[in-house]
Every structure is written in structure tokens, then in C-alpha cells.
Enzyme design. Structure first.
Site, PDB file in Angstrom:
ATOM      1  N   THR A  49       0.858  -1.185   0.000  1.00  0.00           N
ATOM      2  CA  THR A  49       0.000   0.000   0.000  1.00  0.00           C
ATOM      3  C   THR A  49       0.895   1.236   0.000  1.00  0.00           C
ATOM      4  OG1 THR A  49      -0.114   0.368   2.397  1.00  0.00           O
ATOM      5  CG2 THR A  49      -1.574  -1.316   1.474  1.00  0.00           C
ATOM      6  N   CYS A  50       0.285   2.418   0.063  1.00  0.00           N
ATOM      7  CA  CYS A  50       1.097   3.637   0.074  1.00  0.00           C
ATOM      8  C   CYS A  50       1.914   3.754   1.351  1.00  0.00           C
ATOM      9  CB  CYS A  50       0.220   4.872  -0.102  1.00  0.00           C
ATOM     10  SG  CYS A  50      -0.980   5.125   1.210  1.00  0.00           S
ATOM     11  N   SER A 108      -1.926   1.544  11.441  1.00  0.00           N
ATOM     12  CA  SER A 108      -1.998   2.494  10.326  1.00  0.00           C
ATOM     13  C   SER A 108      -1.567   3.892  10.749  1.00  0.00           C
ATOM     14  CB  SER A 108      -3.430   2.560   9.783  1.00  0.00           C
ATOM     15  OG  SER A 108      -3.827   1.324   9.246  1.00  0.00           O
ATOM     16  N   GLN A 115      -9.775   1.275   5.332  1.00  0.00           N
ATOM     17  CA  GLN A 115      -9.331   0.826   4.007  1.00  0.00           C
ATOM     18  C   GLN A 115      -8.338  -0.332   4.084  1.00  0.00           C
ATOM     19  OE1 GLN A 115      -9.389   4.096   4.835  1.00  0.00           O
ATOM     20  NE2 GLN A 115     -11.022   4.869   3.510  1.00  0.00           N
ATOM     21  N   GLU A 191     -10.447   4.552  -4.493  1.00  0.00           N
ATOM     22  CA  GLU A 191     -11.166   4.778  -3.238  1.00  0.00           C
ATOM     23  C   GLU A 191     -10.671   6.021  -2.507  1.00  0.00           C
ATOM     24  OE1 GLU A 191     -12.368   2.240   0.796  1.00  0.00           O
ATOM     25  OE2 GLU A 191     -11.006   1.379  -0.687  1.00  0.00           O
TER      26      GLU A 191
END
EC number: 1.2.1.70
Length: 424
Positions: A49-50, A108, A115, A191
């Protein structure tokens, strides 16, 4: 069998490193196929992911994490020294706990963001599709998803989460006092960009341009907010209109370069532009930040906005951590129990073999007309001797060798009463 995780994330590495080790859709299937063929790996999948790249692995024996880090470096052409400095490694129960923290949004940048659970499910699906999942690691993913659901439903961790999209728009609102007068260009239509569009619309932005590789998707998103849609190749033509540019695509290469921004600034007569690049790898060339009239931020620059808003959910995070710790311990308990299944099956097969042999002997004697009571006594005696012979020999040998703990195991295994001490 062992489980381990190699993690490079927003806490351990800047975006300049994270973008080098990202696995786009075009690389993921190839990487999983290469890893699946390694003899030191039973199961594997990748989350990219980012904010993180993580390898989830199950190995037949002791894990060789450094070998996997070397593979990661060779695959992305990043030096081992650079990678080792920003890798976290988690083993067995710690690995299970880490995966549950990630799935629950506890690890996160945006505490409790939802997400990541969808991204974890995509990583799981990719592993299943590649044939690289199907055993204990596969079960761990299922367990992690169940724990994440409990965290969502039993704590307040997901209430009013501050997303990266919200943080990006919040920064823009500090620069532009009246957002209604601004035009926003959104690059991408996934998204995250959809969330950005919603936050911008709520903040008052009414002039919205959505640029995307797939024009139909850009049109669908733009229509929700009465905006317009363009292709990526049209960005240079429309860029000068944008006061706000927010980018988040899965492109392996930058989409917006310094030259295009310079031309747009001239057409704007150097009116400032606010840009946020949420993508990893980055969508906007780093050199754009050198331009005097551009305020360019990356996903790492949003950290302070997010941290300020996280404090209200610290209590929920502590409660979530307790659920996660219990979930990881429960998974490892059942996983270790599975290790004994094959041994117990062989033990039962052996016992049933002894039983069948003694039973056939007894039946032959009864058919011959021998006394039934004598036959039953012989059957019971034969079963007892055959079943305890090997354990008795091994316990005596262990005691003679000084391994007294074996006697304790036997006592626990068969729940033998303690010896009575005669004080007379």
C-alpha cells in the site's frame, strides 16, 4: 513450521524508500510466483500500500529472514544495507499479532482507518489466486479478519476516523480561506480519491476536475460532484486551472513533472498551487517542490494532522490491543495443537493395530472352545502389556540418562496420582 512477517512501513521508512519497494499490480503476480517456488517457503503473500510493503510467510523450518530481505532488495534493486535499516521482522505469535494490528487499523498512520482491511483481503486473495496460500498462513489471515471485525464492533476505534484523504483536504483548508472559489484537480479515481472528492465537496469546492487513465471511471466519479472528467494525457492542458492538486494512482512512474507544472504556473501568472501526492510510488516528481509558487506535500507530511486527531481514540486503541493480543494467543494455541495431530493419529493407529491383533487371537481361542473367562483375562493382559511396553522402556531409559522431566510428563499425560509417603 514457522510464521514470520517482514514489514517496511511509514514508521520505519520514508516515502523515498517505500516507493522503491512497492509492488504494483503488474509486479505482484510475478513476485508471488518467484517466492512460491523457493524451497524455504511453504506459503507467502504480499501486502503493498502507500504506507507499507509487507511479506507474510510460512516456512517448513527455521525462517531465514535475511535471505528474504536480500531477495526483496534484488527484486527492486535496493541495497541490502538500506533495506535492513528499515525492516521490522515479526515471528510466530508476534507475526500473528502484527497481522491483526494491521488488519484492525491499529498500525496504520490513520488510527482505525477501514481501508487497510480491504487491502489485506486483496493480499489474501492474491495469494490464494497464485497458489501460494492454503495452510496455517491462510488460516491466520481468516483469524486476523475475524479479530479485526471484533475490534470494529466492540471498540470505538473506527468512530469518526481521520483518513489520509481528510488530512489532505484539511491542509488545503489552512492555505485557502474560501474553498468555494478554488478549483481542484484530482489525479486518479480510486477509493482514496473518491474520499478526497467527498471531503472537498463538503469543504465547499464546487469546481472539480477528475483525471484518470480510464476515462469512464473518471466520468462516473466527477458526475457525483458535478465536476468534469479528463484523461491523464489531458492534464497539461487543464493544470493551470487548478489551485489544488491531489494525486493517488497506482502508476509505477510519476504522472506530473516539473516542466508541466512550470508551464502551468506561467499561465496562472504564478498564482500559488497546493499539491498533495498521496501515491506510493509518487505521482508528482519530487523536483516540483523546488518551484517557488508550489506547496507540495507527500503522504508523510500529513502525519501531524493525523496524530493531532488520534488522541481522542487512545482509549479505544488500548481496548483493541487487548483483543488483538488475545486473538493472537488463541490462534497460536490452536496452531500448536495442530502440530500434534499427525503424531496422535499414528499413536491411535498403532493402538488400534494392537487391539485388532489381540482381539483376533481371543476370537480364535473362543472358537476353539477355550474357557471365555480365561480368554478375556488373557486379552486384557495382552493389551496392557503391548500398549505400555514401549513407553515403559523409554521412561526407564530417560531416567537412567538423568532426564527426570520425562517422568513428570508421564505423570501429567496419564494424570497419575502423587505417591503417598508412608511416615510410619
Amino acid at each position: 513450521m514457522a510464521l514470520f512477517v517482514i514489514s517496511i512501513n511509514h514508521k520505519t521508512a520514508p516515502v523515498a524508500i517505500r516507493e522503491k519497494v512497492a509492488f504494483g499490480p503488474e509486479k505482484l503476480a510475478d513476485a508471488l510466483e518467484r517466492l512460491r517456488c523457493r524451497p524455504d517457503i511453504d506459503e507467502v503473500t504480499i501486502l503493498s500500500t502507500c504506507n507499507r510493503t509487507e511479506l507474510y510467510c510460512a516456512t517448513p523450518g527455521e525462517p531465514d529472514e535475511i535471505s528474504l530481505i536480500e531477495w526483496l532488495g534484488q527484486y527492486h534493486q535496493v541495497s541490502l544495507t538500506e533495506l535492513k535499516a528499515c525492516c521490522n521482522i515479526y515471528n510466530d505469535e508476534d507475526a500473528a499479532q502484527h497481522m491483526m494490528r494491521v488488519a484492525s487499523g491499529i498500525d496504520s498512520m490513520v488510527l482505525g482507518e477501514p481501508q487497510i482491511l480491504g487491502q489485506m483481503k486483496e493480499a489474501h486473495a492474491s495469494g490464494r489466486a497464485a497458489g501460494s496460500l492454503g495452510g496455517p498462513l491462510d488460516r491466520l489471515f481468516q483469524h486476523a479478519f475475524a479479530v479485526a471485525k471484533r475490534v470494529r464492533t466492540e471498540t470505538a476505534i473506527g468512530e469518526n476516523p481521520v483518513s489520509v484523504a481528510y488530512a489532505a483536504v484539511s491542509m488545503a483548508s489552512h492555505i485557502f480561506s474560501n474553498m468555494e472559489q478554488n478549483t481542484a484537480l484530482l489525479i486518479g479515481a480510486g477509493e482514496t480519491i473518491e474520499l478526497v472528492a467527498r471531503h472537498l465537496y463538503r469543504a465547499g469546492v464546487r469546481s472539480l476536475i477528475v483525471a484518470n487513465r480510464t476515462l469512464s471511471r473518471a466520468r462516473d466519479l466527477a458526475a457525483e460532484f458535478h465536476g468534469s472528467a479528463i484523461g491523464l494525457s489531458d492534464i497539461p492542458e487543464y493544470l493551470h486551472r487548478a489551485d489544488i492538486v491531489i494525486a493517488s494512482t497506482a502508476s509505477p512512474l510519476p504522472i506530473l513533472g516539473k516542466g508541466a507544472v512550470e508551464k502551468a504556473l506561467k499561465r496562472r501568472k504564478h498564482k500559488p498551487m497546493f499539491m498533495v501526492d498521496i501515491a506510493v510510488p509518487r505521482d508528482i516528481e519530487e523536483e516540483v517542490s523546488e518551484l517557488a509558487d508550489v506547496y507540495l506535500y507527500t503522504v508523510d507530511d500529513l502525519r501531524q494532522v493525523i496524530e493531532d486527531n488520534m488522541k481522542s481514540r487512545e482509549g479505544a486503541a488500548e481496548e483493541a490491543e487487548r483483543l488483538i493480543a488475545a486473538g493472537a494467543a488463541d490462534f497460536m494455541y490452536h496452531l500448536r495443537a495442530l502440530d500434534s495431530v499427525s503424531v496422535l493419529r499414528r499413536f491411535r493407529d498403532q493402538a488400534e493395530g494392537v487391539r485388532d491383533a489381540e482381539l483376533q487371537k481371543a476370537i480364535r481361542l473362543l472358537n476353539r472352545g477355550d474357557d471365555p473367562e480365561s480368554v478375556l483375562r488373557m486379552l486384557a493382559h495382552g493389551l496392557t502389556n503391548k500398549l505400555i511396553h514401549h513407553p515403559t522402556v523409554q521412561v526407564r531409559r530417560a531416567s537412567a540418562e538423568g532426564r527426570q522431566e520425562v517422568t513428570g510428563w508421564l505423570r501429567d499425560l496419564f494424570q497419575l496420582p502423587d505417591e503417598k509417603v508412608n511416615n510410619d
